[in-house]
Motif scaffolding. Sequence first.
Motif, mmCIF file in Angstrom:
data_model
loop_
_atom_site.group_PDB
_atom_site.id
_atom_site.type_symbol
_atom_site.label_atom_id
_atom_site.label_comp_id
_atom_site.label_asym_id
_atom_site.label_seq_id
_atom_site.Cartn_x
_atom_site.Cartn_y
_atom_site.Cartn_z
ATOM 1 N N CYS A 283 0.822 -1.214 0.000
ATOM 2 C CA CYS A 283 0.000 0.000 0.000
ATOM 3 C C CYS A 283 0.858 1.266 0.000
ATOM 4 O O CYS A 283 0.531 2.252 -0.661
ATOM 5 N N LEU A 284 1.978 1.233 0.736
ATOM 6 C CA LEU A 284 2.851 2.408 0.813
ATOM 7 C C LEU A 284 3.474 2.709 -0.546
ATOM 8 O O LEU A 284 3.595 3.882 -0.929
ATOM 9 N N ASP A 285 3.859 1.669 -1.275
ATOM 10 C CA ASP A 285 4.415 1.900 -2.617
ATOM 11 C C ASP A 285 3.388 2.556 -3.525
ATOM 12 O O ASP A 285 3.713 3.465 -4.310
ATOM 13 N N PHE A 286 2.152 2.089 -3.424
ATOM 14 C CA PHE A 286 1.105 2.689 -4.250
ATOM 15 C C PHE A 286 0.837 4.137 -3.850
ATOM 16 O O PHE A 286 0.689 5.022 -4.704
ATOM 17 N N LEU A 287 0.790 4.422 -2.546
ATOM 18 C CA LEU A 287 0.560 5.784 -2.086
ATOM 19 C C LEU A 287 1.735 6.694 -2.428
ATOM 20 O O LEU A 287 1.548 7.886 -2.701
ATOM 21 N N GLU A 288 2.935 6.152 -2.420
ATOM 22 C CA GLU A 288 4.106 6.939 -2.813
ATOM 23 C C GLU A 288 4.001 7.344 -4.286
ATOM 24 O O GLU A 288 4.345 8.469 -4.663
ATOM 25 N N ALA A 289 3.483 6.434 -5.135
ATOM 26 C CA ALA A 289 3.333 6.754 -6.554
ATOM 27 C C ALA A 289 2.275 7.826 -6.785
ATOM 28 O O ALA A 289 2.322 8.532 -7.796
ATOM 29 N N ASN A 290 1.325 7.948 -5.859
ATOM 30 C CA ASN A 290 0.254 8.947 -5.986
ATOM 31 C C ASN A 290 0.395 10.037 -4.937
ATOM 32 O O ASN A 290 -0.598 10.572 -4.433
ATOM 33 N N ARG A 291 1.627 10.388 -4.620
ATOM 34 C CA ARG A 291 1.893 11.352 -3.562
ATOM 35 C C ARG A 291 1.320 12.729 -3.873
ATOM 36 O O ARG A 291 1.006 13.508 -2.974
ATOM 37 N N ALA A 292 1.147 13.055 -5.146
ATOM 38 C CA ALA A 292 0.611 14.365 -5.516
ATOM 39 C C ALA A 292 -0.822 14.554 -5.047
ATOM 40 O O ALA A 292 -1.281 15.684 -4.862
ATOM 41 N N THR A 321 2.767 9.956 7.168
ATOM 42 C CA THR A 321 2.777 11.395 7.449
ATOM 43 C C THR A 321 3.910 12.087 6.704
ATOM 44 O O THR A 321 3.740 13.207 6.192
ATOM 45 N N GLN A 322 5.075 11.447 6.624
ATOM 46 C CA GLN A 322 6.197 12.038 5.900
ATOM 47 C C GLN A 322 5.894 12.226 4.422
ATOM 48 O O GLN A 322 6.446 13.114 3.771
ATOM 49 N N ARG A 323 4.987 11.433 3.899
ATOM 50 C CA ARG A 323 4.607 11.548 2.484
ATOM 51 C C ARG A 323 3.422 12.482 2.276
ATOM 52 O O ARG A 323 2.892 12.564 1.164
ATOM 53 N N GLY A 324 3.002 13.170 3.337
ATOM 54 C CA GLY A 324 1.975 14.196 3.197
ATOM 55 C C GLY A 324 0.556 13.734 3.387
ATOM 56 O O GLY A 324 -0.377 14.520 3.181
#
Length: 470
Positions: A283-292, A321-324
């Motif tokens: 899930c974190l990898d997916f959320l990192e890809a959609n960080r915008a 939290t670090q990824r916004g």
Amino acid sequence: MIRISTIFIAICMVLVAASLGFVLYSVAGISGSESAIVALTALTFLILYNAVSMRLRDRSDVGGQIADLSRGTADLARQVAEFGRRLAAVEGRVTSANSTGADRMQAMAGEINELGVLVKQLAASVASQEDQLAASPVVAAPALPRDDLLQAAAPIPTVTAAPQPVPVAAIARNGSQLLGAVKAAIEDNRLDIYLQPMVTLPQRKVRYYEAVTRLRDERDQILAADDFIGVAEAGGLIGRIDHMVMLRCIQVLRRLMVRNKDVGVFCNVSAATLASPANFTQCLDFLEANRALAPSFVLEFKQATFRNLGPTESDNLAALTQRGYRFSIDHVSDLRIEPRELADRGVRFIKVPASLLLDPRQSAATDIHPSDLSDLLGRYGIDLIAEKIEGERAVVDLLDYDVRFGQGFLFAPPRPLRPEGASATAEVPQTKPQDLNGASNPAPVPSSAMEQPTRTTGNAALARRAVGPS
């Protein structure tokens, strides 16, 4: 008054002239009259010389004094000009402040007048509804939503209202059968997303949507999340479900933001996913890809999850939290809330049932009165959302509690997404003040967001569509 130096000079000149006459008389042998004439002539020349020298000296002194006076006058003029400039600047600031204050007062007066009109209309609507309830013991059924906003494509049958979940007993007789149904639904991509709006109070303008998960069995009967989440967690399937839900939510959010950049989506995440390294990494990898999209994508956890955080869960929350990403808390069972601690962990929303906020017994069970809860949370940047609102009277009471957001069947029930290919151009209807007594008509989901992904085998195709441009 004659100065002593002048008298001394005059005496000296007389002595010099007399000495010159005496020397001429005694040494040169000149007669006394001639010596006196010479002495008088010398005294006259001395007097003239002294007068001319004093006049020249006085003139130079006066010139110096005039120059000093000119310089002093110039300095005084500069100081007066500087004081004038400062005074003009002060007057300008005072005038600007007065005009700004007047504009703010006018804007505030306009808002107060508008709020007064809304309150009057709300009171009139509530009074008319109470009169209708008192006159007729049977309450009319709420108007059904338009058919073109509902699911109408196979294999989901066309309906005129959101399909209601059926009891678990109608789907499976035991846990193993239910687990098999959940596995089959995941493999066949029969996990559906319903959206329920969250509106601003008292304007009732849609601001956020909560994604509600529904599961369909092979007979297209609907299971609510509470019916299968426990079985999915026990069977180790909750990670796949959360990942699929995130994919759908991101896809929906992208399409919603095409029309409205201020909209947001709440996505529920299980405590088991937060505690599982493998599921959370996916899930974190997916959320990192959609960080915008992080400012508009809110991850929602239960209150019990935050109260039982372990080291792994805390580290995972910190990574999000670090990824916004921001968090929301739901399933609140009591008002024993520590806003500072929650704000430090990234919580920006708390959902509290309206019945819990309006329960008079809560003021005795907690350190703060429920009416002060919204103000307390606001000091730490947390918004209070009143959920499960089902009546107009609750809305009126919640306005006294300064609650800014509301959610519940009064505004709209969870609605399914529009099937792909369905043609519709309807916009999100904004609830107007004169429609406050007709809130039973749910606010439909925007047509751009009401789309149901086609069935695929596995999650690869769905992931490509969710991450790609909408």
